[in-house]
Enzyme design. Structure first.
Site, PDB file in Angstrom:
ATOM      1  N   THR A 177      33.081  45.852 -50.229  1.00 19.67           N
ATOM      2  CA  THR A 177      33.877  45.552 -49.044  1.00 19.67           C
ATOM      3  C   THR A 177      33.823  44.063 -48.757  1.00 19.67           C
ATOM      4  O   THR A 177      32.798  43.424 -48.974  1.00 19.67           O
ATOM      5  CB  THR A 177      33.276  46.322 -47.850  1.00 19.67           C
ATOM      6  OG1 THR A 177      33.359  47.698 -48.150  1.00 19.67           O
ATOM      7  CG2 THR A 177      34.012  46.023 -46.563  1.00 19.67           C
ATOM      8  N   ARG A 219      38.699  60.216 -46.897  1.00 18.48           N
ATOM      9  CA  ARG A 219      37.478  59.646 -46.299  1.00 18.48           C
ATOM     10  C   ARG A 219      37.785  58.244 -45.737  1.00 18.48           C
ATOM     11  O   ARG A 219      38.374  57.402 -46.395  1.00 18.48           O
ATOM     12  CB  ARG A 219      36.386  59.557 -47.369  1.00 18.48           C
ATOM     13  CG  ARG A 219      35.069  58.953 -46.881  1.00 18.48           C
ATOM     14  CD  ARG A 219      34.957  57.490 -47.230  1.00 18.48           C
ATOM     15  NE  ARG A 219      33.626  56.963 -46.963  1.00 18.48           N
ATOM     16  CZ  ARG A 219      33.324  55.676 -47.012  1.00 18.48           C
ATOM     17  NH1 ARG A 219      34.246  54.786 -47.300  1.00 18.48           N
ATOM     18  NH2 ARG A 219      32.117  55.257 -46.760  1.00 18.48           N
ATOM     19  N   GLY A 275      35.884  54.959 -43.945  1.00 19.44           N
ATOM     20  CA  GLY A 275      34.543  54.404 -43.758  1.00 19.44           C
ATOM     21  C   GLY A 275      34.428  53.494 -42.557  1.00 19.44           C
ATOM     22  O   GLY A 275      35.323  53.445 -41.696  1.00 19.44           O
ATOM     23  N   THR A 314      28.870  45.574 -44.963  1.00 19.74           N
ATOM     24  CA  THR A 314      29.314  46.097 -46.251  1.00 19.74           C
ATOM     25  C   THR A 314      28.260  47.095 -46.724  1.00 19.74           C
ATOM     26  O   THR A 314      27.128  47.089 -46.236  1.00 19.74           O
ATOM     27  CB  THR A 314      29.457  44.988 -47.307  1.00 19.74           C
ATOM     28  OG1 THR A 314      28.208  44.312 -47.430  1.00 19.74           O
ATOM     29  CG2 THR A 314      30.510  43.988 -46.931  1.00 19.74           C
ATOM     30  N   GLY A 315      28.632  47.921 -47.672  1.00 19.25           N
ATOM     31  CA  GLY A 315      27.678  48.904 -48.195  1.00 19.25           C
ATOM     32  C   GLY A 315      28.033  50.294 -47.730  1.00 19.25           C
ATOM     33  O   GLY A 315      29.191  50.576 -47.394  1.00 19.25           O
ATOM     34  N   GLY A 354      29.048  52.889 -45.785  1.00 21.70           N
ATOM     35  CA  GLY A 354      29.634  52.899 -44.450  1.00 21.70           C
ATOM     36  C   GLY A 354      29.178  54.039 -43.570  1.00 21.70           C
ATOM     37  O   GLY A 354      29.177  53.921 -42.346  1.00 21.70           O
TER      38      GLY A 354
HETATM   39  N1  GLY Z   1      31.529  49.786 -46.152  1.00 25.71           N
HETATM   40  C1  GLY Z   1      32.642  50.276 -46.798  1.00 25.71           C
HETATM   41  C2  GLY Z   1      32.719  51.719 -46.875  1.00 25.71           C
HETATM   42  O1  GLY Z   1      31.719  52.413 -46.785  1.00 25.71           O
HETATM   43  O2  GLY Z   1      33.806  52.202 -47.051  1.00 25.71           O
END
Ligand code: GLY
Length: 315
Positions: free
Chosen positions: A177, A205, A207, A228-229, A231
């Protein structure tokens, strides 16, 4: 006059110079974030955002993006948007042209994009399609090998299909992200987030990138923050909002990010993987934290000739 600053997560370097050009000319933080993020979304070598982003489990690219401004906490976002290469601009249009709403998803988001004149495009590149197919084959082999003889073929089939989706969602990064936070010469701030989300996610989905407080938060009383990471962790932790609340209480940016990530890391989670945060204050201080060693963020000021990478504090 405030000294402009723009910061971004890993691989935002391709966009930050465009954002800083806007800020140097006296442009707004919102314009800077959009200009910088569009470059990132158009970067075909980046498989976690925009065109070329990794698709969902069915091989369809679905994008999430959001913008939020700090003086008024206006927010616009799209989730699971298909067929439009620059979701950051659609998110901005939601904020500006549909202010009775904050977040549009799926078909409604695509309808809005079409009605507002955004150009559609195929987002799945040959390369990202090949990556999806490889993951599909690997996951299918793993599930097939694991299945015990089933009493009922129908149940066995469904169990295997669910297991397939579970396995296709990777436990580890790299998470891609893009976060961008800008402070303009007038003292306004904006946070932008854009992503193709969890690679091979369940269709539909959405996030944290599209959800205020989770992946994006901006409030001039504290600053701007983004994640980021994984979500689902920042959704459950309200992580970006937590960072900004901590900034408002006087914590330094890296420390605020670290504390918020530690809070999220305390959540029970079978699919644990890295979560990262970065933050910028209205007086130009910045920092970041991450659950993994070697993680960095990028920064440019008015004096920069190119983005500089700064280490994030390790959680
Ligand atoms: N942080 C981005 C996601 O989980 O979609």
């Amino acid at each position: 006059m405030t000294q402009p600053v723009i910061i971004g997560s890993e691989r935002s370097e391709v966009g930050l110079p465009a954002g800083m050009d806007v800020l140097r000319r006296g442009g707004t933080a919102l314009d800077a974030v959009e200009a910088a993020m569009r470059r990132c979304e158009d970067n075909l070598t980046d498989h976690y955002v925009g065109t070329g982003g990794l698709p969902n489990a069915q091989g369809v690219v679905e994008l999430d993006a959001s913008v939020m401004t700090g003086s008024d906490r206006r927010f616009g976002a799209v989730g699971a948007l298909r067929g439009f290469p620059n979701p950051i601009s659609v998110a901005r249009a939601v904020m500006e042209r549909l202010p009775q709403h904050c977040l549009l998803v799926g078909e409604g988001a695509a309808l809005f994009a079409r009605e507002n004149g955004f150009e559609g495009a195929e987002l799945l590149t040959e390369e990202s399609r090949a990556m999806w197919r490889e993951q599909l084959l690997t996951a299918a082999e793993a599930v097939e090998g694991e299945n015990t003889p089933a009493v009922d073929g129908d149940h066995r089939y469904r169990r295997a299909a669910l297991e397939l989706v579970r396995r296709m969602a990777p436990h580890e990064g790299p998470w891609g992200t893009i976060n961008i936070v800008a402070l303009d010469a007038h003292g306004e701030m904006c946070v932008g987030v854009s992503t193709s989300g969890y690679p091979f996610k369940y269709p539909g989905r959405v996030g944290d990138s599209a959800v205020p407080g989770a992946g994006n938060w901006c409030d001039l009383r504290g600053g701007g923050a983004a994640c980021t990471g994984r979500g689902e962790l920042s959704l459950r932790g309200g992580t970006a909002r937590t960072v900004v609340d901590l900034l408002a209480l006087g914590k330094e940016p890296a420390d605020a990010c670290r504390v918020a990530l530690e809070e999220a890391a305390g959540l029970p989670d079978e699919y644990r993987s890295e979560l990262r945060a970065l933050a910028l204050t209205p007086d130009g201080r910045h920092g970041g934290a991450a659950g993994q060693e070697g993680s960095v963020y990028a920064v440019m000021t008015g004096a920069s000739t190119e983005p500089e990478l700064r280490p994030r504090t390790l959680v």
